[in-house]
Design a protein around this motif. Structure first.
Motif, PDB file in Angstrom:
ATOM      1  N   THR A  35       2.959   4.145 -10.850  1.00 57.68           N
ATOM      2  CA  THR A  35       2.380   3.181  -9.911  1.00 57.68           C
ATOM      3  C   THR A  35       3.022   1.807 -10.106  1.00 57.68           C
ATOM      4  O   THR A  35       3.409   1.159  -9.122  1.00 57.68           O
ATOM      5  CB  THR A  35       0.858   3.105 -10.102  1.00 57.68           C
ATOM      6  N   LEU A  38       6.396   1.788  -8.587  1.00 60.51           N
ATOM      7  CA  LEU A  38       6.367   1.616  -7.130  1.00 60.51           C
ATOM      8  C   LEU A  38       6.176   0.152  -6.760  1.00 60.51           C
ATOM      9  O   LEU A  38       6.896  -0.379  -5.915  1.00 60.51           O
ATOM     10  CB  LEU A  38       5.243   2.455  -6.518  1.00 60.51           C
ATOM     11  N   THR A  43       7.519  -3.448  -1.205  1.00 55.99           N
ATOM     12  CA  THR A  43       6.826  -2.877  -0.053  1.00 55.99           C
ATOM     13  C   THR A  43       7.650  -1.825   0.672  1.00 55.99           C
ATOM     14  O   THR A  43       7.119  -0.783   1.059  1.00 55.99           O
ATOM     15  CB  THR A  43       6.426  -4.003   0.926  1.00 55.99           C
ATOM     16  N   ILE A  46       7.531   1.449  -1.185  1.00 50.43           N
ATOM     17  CA  ILE A  46       6.188   2.036  -1.100  1.00 50.43           C
ATOM     18  C   ILE A  46       5.990   2.644   0.289  1.00 50.43           C
ATOM     19  O   ILE A  46       5.527   3.783   0.413  1.00 50.43           O
ATOM     20  CB  ILE A  46       5.104   0.989  -1.408  1.00 50.43           C
ATOM     21  N   LYS A  49       7.814   5.871   0.686  1.00 46.96           N
ATOM     22  CA  LYS A  49       7.118   6.984   0.026  1.00 46.96           C
ATOM     23  C   LYS A  49       5.955   7.491   0.879  1.00 46.96           C
ATOM     24  O   LYS A  49       5.716   8.703   0.940  1.00 46.96           O
ATOM     25  CB  LYS A  49       6.629   6.569  -1.363  1.00 46.96           C
ATOM     26  N   HIS A  79      -0.205   7.390  -2.183  1.00 49.57           N
ATOM     27  CA  HIS A  79       0.815   6.425  -1.782  1.00 49.57           C
ATOM     28  C   HIS A  79       0.278   5.450  -0.738  1.00 49.57           C
ATOM     29  O   HIS A  79       0.645   4.267  -0.733  1.00 49.57           O
ATOM     30  CB  HIS A  79       2.077   7.147  -1.296  1.00 49.57           C
ATOM     31  N   VAL A  82      -1.588   2.838  -2.600  1.00 47.73           N
ATOM     32  CA  VAL A  82      -0.652   1.902  -3.227  1.00 47.73           C
ATOM     33  C   VAL A  82      -0.173   0.891  -2.186  1.00 47.73           C
ATOM     34  O   VAL A  82      -0.109  -0.320  -2.446  1.00 47.73           O
ATOM     35  CB  VAL A  82       0.543   2.636  -3.883  1.00 47.73           C
ATOM     36  N   LEU A  83       0.124   1.365  -0.988  1.00 50.52           N
ATOM     37  CA  LEU A  83       0.557   0.472   0.092  1.00 50.52           C
ATOM     38  C   LEU A  83      -0.542  -0.525   0.450  1.00 50.52           C
ATOM     39  O   LEU A  83      -0.273  -1.722   0.644  1.00 50.52           O
ATOM     40  CB  LEU A  83       0.970   1.292   1.318  1.00 50.52           C
ATOM     41  N   ASP A  86      -0.695  -3.125  -2.252  1.00 51.67           N
ATOM     42  CA  ASP A  86       0.456  -4.013  -2.120  1.00 51.67           C
ATOM     43  C   ASP A  86       0.231  -5.036  -1.008  1.00 51.67           C
ATOM     44  O   ASP A  86       0.644  -6.186  -1.129  1.00 51.67           O
ATOM     45  CB  ASP A  86       1.714  -3.183  -1.842  1.00 51.67           C
TER      46      ASP A  86
END
Length: 115
Positions: A35, A38, A43, A46, A49, A79, A82-83, A86
């Motif tokens: 993580t 990434l 960005t 990420i 992905k 994912h 995670v985006l 971010d």
């Protein structure tokens, strides 16, 4: 998946639990945390992905492989979270948008979107 027990969420919402774990890794060492790696790549990586995992989920859906679709869906959700992290979004931000759409048909909702 048939025959498997559902996950018992720690805090009642598995997406929020995963999101909390993702946030905890945001400043971690990219050499020891996927993580953190990434986040360190930015960005664009990420987002790439997320796109890759979405395609993999579609492929497994088209193949009719439920187990692989479930696995790829989990990867996609990870994912995507995670985006969101971010971008400074939280699951509650997304839930709020979904709440505004409850009780509205998809066709009507699309007509009401601003360009």
């Amino acid at each position: 998946m048939p025959g498997k027990s559902p996950m018992v969420p720690k805090g009642g919402d598995p997406l929020k639990d995963l999101y909390a774990t993702i946030l905890a890794r945001k400043g971690a060492d990219p050499e020891t945390s996927h993580t953190a790696r990434l986040f360190s790549r930015g960005t664009a990586k990420i987002a790439q992905k997320v796109g890759e995992e979405a395609v993999e989920a579609v492929i497994e859906a088209m193949r009719g492989d439920r187990d692989k679709l479930a696995s790829e869906s989990a990867d996609l959700l990870y994912h995507l979270l995670v985006l969101w992290a971010d971008a400074g979004l939280t699951p509650d931000d997304i839930y709020a948008v979904l709440a505004t759409r409850q009780g509205i048909s998809g066709i009507e909702e699309k007509k009401n979107r601003k360009a």
